[in-house]
Design an enzyme around this catalytic site. Structure first.
Site, PDB file in Angstrom:
ATOM      1  N   GLY A   1       3.952   3.997 -10.244  1.00  0.00           N
ATOM      2  CA  GLY A   1       3.504   2.744  -9.754  1.00  0.00           C
ATOM      3  C   GLY A   1       2.495   2.599  -8.694  1.00  0.00           C
TER       4      GLY A   1
ATOM      5  N   HIS B   1       8.081   9.033  -8.370  1.00  0.00           N
ATOM      6  CA  HIS B   1       7.839   8.975  -7.237  1.00  0.00           C
ATOM      7  C   HIS B   1       6.689   9.941  -6.640  1.00  0.00           C
ATOM      8  CE1 HIS B   1       8.490   7.939  -2.902  1.00  0.00           C
ATOM      9  NE2 HIS B   1       9.480   7.209  -3.392  1.00  0.00           N
TER      10      HIS B   1
ATOM     11  N   GLU C   1      14.975  -0.381 -12.353  1.00  0.00           N
ATOM     12  CA  GLU C   1      15.542   0.110 -11.169  1.00  0.00           C
ATOM     13  C   GLU C   1      16.184  -0.508 -10.244  1.00  0.00           C
ATOM     14  OE1 GLU C   1      12.011   3.755 -11.306  1.00  0.00           O
ATOM     15  OE2 GLU C   1      12.141   2.362  -9.545  1.00  0.00           O
TER      16      GLU C   1
ATOM     17  N   HIS D   1      11.518  -2.922  -9.913  1.00  0.00           N
ATOM     18  CA  HIS D   1      12.650  -2.447  -9.042  1.00  0.00           C
ATOM     19  C   HIS D   1      12.779  -3.598  -8.095  1.00  0.00           C
ATOM     20  CE1 HIS D   1      14.402   0.784  -6.508  1.00  0.00           C
ATOM     21  NE2 HIS D   1      15.115  -0.267  -6.025  1.00  0.00           N
TER      22      HIS D   1
END
Length: 237
Positions: free
Chosen positions: A213, A190, A70, A43
């Protein structure tokens, strides 16, 4: 089978803290795949505080599984993604200075913009996923943008899981059912962790992939990267 995509942003954060190239983002991406991850997620943000645009270009030949980029679809981001041509792009509505993603798209208010961006990426052969909450109207309107998938924003699930797993997962199950009804693939991400991932997967076994992550990298500090990836993959069986 639900695939595991490892978000390596935190590896870049650690590298950037001291400069140089330790830890090596490219080696970590290679090792994640070697240890069984089915994808790598990054990201990049405008301030490049973790993954840099240069990293994204360098990772392209390294990622032999699925590359998922992302980000907010600014002109610079769109240009990057169209040049790199990952397997998937995930659109998030983050402000440029956001610490982390904290909300899904309002696909009603931003319908025309999202439809245009989705078409642009798809014209380059890139699968598109829209980061979204569990509001069924947002999901149905996401389908009108002609996106391929949605990614369910799972922070509320993770927060409420410790209080009541059944209540926490219920709106996500319903959201995933709506997505399936309107022909959308379902991703999730998330705050997913070894604590809550298995329960989510058991209730939504048709998820295409999860992107993880922060928790995964934290676990790797204690367990090692290979054991951690294996542990996460076991939650998806």
């Amino acid at each position: 089978m639900t695939k595991l995509s490892v978000n390596i942003n935190k590896i870049a954060t650690l590298r950037n803290a001291r400069g140089g190239n330790a830890p090596d983002v490219l080696k970590v991406a290679t090792d994640c795949q070697l240890f069984g991850a089915e994808g790598i997620t990054v990201h990049p943000r405008p301030d490049e505080r973790h993954i840099r645009y240069a990293d994204v270009y360098a990772l392209r030949p390294i990622v032999t599984t699925e590359f998922n980029i992302e980000g907010y679809p600014s002109p610079e981001f769109i240009d990057l993604v169209c040049k790199v041509k990952p397997e998937q792009v995930t659109l998030v509505p983050d402000a440029h200075d956001a610490i982390t993603s904290s909300a899904g798209w309002d696909t009603i208010a931003h319908a025309a913009f999202l439809k245009e961006v989705v078409a642009e990426f798809q014209s380059h052969g890139i699968r598109v996923s829209i980061f979204i909450d569990t509001n069924p109207d947002n999901i149905r309107n996401a389908a009108l943008t002609e996106t391929d998938r949605i990614e369910l924003y799972t922070e509320p699930y993770a927060t409420n899981y410790v209080l009541s797993p059944d209540q926490a997962v219920a709106p996500f199950v319903e959201a995933a059912k709506v997505a399936r009804e309107v022909g959308l693939g379902v991703n999730a991400g998330h705050d997913l962790s070894l604590v809550n991932l298995s329960y989510l997967h058991k209730n939504i076994p048709w998820m295409a992939e999860v992107s993880i992550g922060h928790a995964l990298i934290c676990d790797a500090l204690y367990l090692g990267l290979e054991q951690t990836i294996n542990s996460y993959k076991k939650q998806l069986l």
